[in-house]
Design a protein around this motif. Sequence first.
Motif, short mmCIF file in Angstrom:
data_model
loop_
_atom_site.label_atom_id
_atom_site.label_comp_id
_atom_site.label_asym_id
_atom_site.label_seq_id
_atom_site.Cartn_x
_atom_site.Cartn_y
_atom_site.Cartn_z
N ARG A 54 0.69 9.08 -1.77
CA ARG A 54 1.11 7.70 -1.53
C ARG A 54 2.46 7.50 -2.20
NH1 ARG A 54 -2.29 2.86 -0.82
NH2 ARG A 54 -3.99 4.32 -1.12
N ARG B 150 0.82 -1.21 0.00
CA ARG B 150 0.00 0.00 0.00
C ARG B 150 0.85 1.26 0.00
NH1 ARG B 150 -4.20 0.61 4.24
NH2 ARG B 150 -4.94 2.14 2.74
N ILE C 192 1.42 6.57 3.27
CA ILE C 192 0.34 7.49 2.96
C ILE C 192 0.40 8.64 3.95
CG2 ILE C 192 -2.17 7.75 2.72
CD1 ILE C 192 -2.26 4.68 2.35
#
Length: 177
Positions: free
Chosen positions: A140, A128, A131
């Motif tokens: 991100r 991921r 962030i």
Amino acid sequence: ASDVYKRQTVASCSIRLEGDIRRLRKRMSQFSDLDKKRLNNVLSSVIRASTMERFKTSRTPEGKRWEPSKRAEQEAGKTLVKTGTMKNSIRRSANDSGFAVGTNNIYAATHQFGTPGRRITIRAKTSRGLIFKIGGQWIRKKQVTIRVHIPARPFLGLSEDDMAEIKGTVEDFLEET
């Protein structure tokens, strides 16, 4: 020929003292009779205690105040003592040839000497990414490189008081023998 060569490469020195040297001989014998391991053990304890005191007073061996850390300012805490890990890692060792006071803590050198503008890369642990929000916009990234400045906050070293304490302790040991 080899004896001549040996005589030429060996250097020697002799000193002749005249007069009443009994006091000098006595003083020199005190050094040979001195329990050096015990003396160095005492000295290492004294210097470790002085080092531990620096964490309480937030001062360098020269007596200069450490620059407060941002964390200490925000939490009204003390610099370099949030968890006590650094302070509690201070160790001492001594033998008949000397003594040492120090730490093997991974952060010790950074705090002792500081890091003027060191670049650090932070990498995401997951797919991921990292962030974060900048100027109202979410971003991100897989990694971010930042500059970090940590001022030197020396806690290891010998102060003038330490040197006086060492001198006094050695003199006390000499008087005992």
